[in-house]
Scaffold this motif. Sequence first.
Motif, PDB file in Angstrom:
ATOM      1  N   CYS A  37      45.338 -34.596   6.763  1.00  0.00           N
ATOM      2  CA  CYS A  37      45.574 -33.155   6.562  1.00  0.00           C
ATOM      3  C   CYS A  37      45.336 -32.370   7.842  1.00  0.00           C
ATOM      4  O   CYS A  37      46.088 -31.445   8.169  1.00  0.00           O
ATOM      5  CB  CYS A  37      44.694 -32.629   5.440  1.00  0.00           C
ATOM      6  SG  CYS A  37      45.163 -33.253   3.825  1.00  0.00           S
ATOM      7  N   LYS A  38      44.303 -32.742   8.593  1.00  0.00           N
ATOM      8  CA  LYS A  38      44.020 -32.064   9.857  1.00  0.00           C
ATOM      9  C   LYS A  38      45.131 -32.322  10.858  1.00  0.00           C
ATOM     10  O   LYS A  38      45.585 -31.405  11.563  1.00  0.00           O
ATOM     11  CB  LYS A  38      42.680 -32.555  10.409  1.00  0.00           C
ATOM     12  CG  LYS A  38      42.252 -31.853  11.673  1.00  0.00           C
ATOM     13  CD  LYS A  38      40.899 -32.373  12.127  1.00  0.00           C
ATOM     14  CE  LYS A  38      40.532 -31.753  13.462  1.00  0.00           C
ATOM     15  NZ  LYS A  38      39.262 -32.289  13.965  1.00  0.00           N
ATOM     16  N   ASP A  39      45.590 -33.558  10.960  1.00  0.00           N
ATOM     17  CA  ASP A  39      46.679 -33.902  11.889  1.00  0.00           C
ATOM     18  C   ASP A  39      47.950 -33.131  11.577  1.00  0.00           C
ATOM     19  O   ASP A  39      48.656 -32.695  12.489  1.00  0.00           O
ATOM     20  CB  ASP A  39      46.999 -35.404  11.828  1.00  0.00           C
ATOM     21  CG  ASP A  39      45.919 -36.267  12.459  1.00  0.00           C
ATOM     22  OD1 ASP A  39      45.029 -35.713  13.143  1.00  0.00           O
ATOM     23  OD2 ASP A  39      45.975 -37.491  12.266  1.00  0.00           O
ATOM     24  N   LEU A  40      48.274 -32.979  10.293  1.00  0.00           N
ATOM     25  CA  LEU A  40      49.503 -32.317   9.887  1.00  0.00           C
ATOM     26  C   LEU A  40      49.355 -30.804   9.728  1.00  0.00           C
ATOM     27  O   LEU A  40      50.320 -30.112   9.461  1.00  0.00           O
ATOM     28  CB  LEU A  40      50.004 -32.909   8.560  1.00  0.00           C
ATOM     29  CG  LEU A  40      50.461 -34.359   8.619  1.00  0.00           C
ATOM     30  CD1 LEU A  40      50.806 -34.855   7.224  1.00  0.00           C
ATOM     31  CD2 LEU A  40      51.646 -34.518   9.546  1.00  0.00           C
ATOM     32  N   GLU A  41      48.108 -30.333   9.886  1.00  0.00           N
ATOM     33  CA  GLU A  41      47.805 -28.906   9.734  1.00  0.00           C
ATOM     34  C   GLU A  41      48.226 -28.382   8.369  1.00  0.00           C
ATOM     35  O   GLU A  41      48.909 -27.374   8.237  1.00  0.00           O
ATOM     36  CB  GLU A  41      48.429 -28.078  10.854  1.00  0.00           C
ATOM     37  CG  GLU A  41      47.874 -28.416  12.214  1.00  0.00           C
ATOM     38  CD  GLU A  41      48.485 -27.582  13.326  1.00  0.00           C
ATOM     39  OE1 GLU A  41      49.460 -26.848  13.097  1.00  0.00           O
ATOM     40  OE2 GLU A  41      47.967 -27.677  14.455  1.00  0.00           O
ATOM     41  N   ILE A  42      47.814 -29.123   7.330  1.00  0.00           N
ATOM     42  CA  ILE A  42      48.083 -28.715   5.944  1.00  0.00           C
ATOM     43  C   ILE A  42      46.735 -28.628   5.220  1.00  0.00           C
ATOM     44  O   ILE A  42      45.765 -29.248   5.636  1.00  0.00           O
ATOM     45  CB  ILE A  42      49.022 -29.707   5.221  1.00  0.00           C
ATOM     46  CG1 ILE A  42      48.435 -31.124   5.225  1.00  0.00           C
ATOM     47  CG2 ILE A  42      50.409 -29.688   5.851  1.00  0.00           C
ATOM     48  CD1 ILE A  42      49.236 -32.110   4.402  1.00  0.00           C
ATOM     49  N   PRO A  43      46.670 -27.842   4.115  1.00  0.00           N
ATOM     50  CA  PRO A  43      45.397 -27.747   3.381  1.00  0.00           C
ATOM     51  C   PRO A  43      45.062 -29.048   2.670  1.00  0.00           C
ATOM     52  O   PRO A  43      45.946 -29.791   2.245  1.00  0.00           O
ATOM     53  CB  PRO A  43      45.647 -26.617   2.384  1.00  0.00           C
ATOM     54  CG  PRO A  43      47.119 -26.463   2.307  1.00  0.00           C
ATOM     55  CD  PRO A  43      47.694 -26.987   3.587  1.00  0.00           C
TER      56      PRO A  43
END
Length: 45
Positions: A37-43
Motif C-alpha cells: 500500500c505504501k509503494d502504490l500510495e493507496i490507503p
Amino acid sequence: MLREGGNHSLYINRASRKSSSVPRHREINDFLVNKICKDLEIPRP
C-alpha cells in the motif's frame, strides 16, 4: 496489473506512477500489505 511473472504480479498506480510486486500466495502478512500500500500510495484496507 501491469504484468505477471512466475510467482509475483506487478501492479502499477497510474495516477502516481508507482509500482509494486505482489506475491501470489494464499495469505500475505500485515507487514507486506503495509509495504504494498505504501509503494502504490493507496490507503490500507
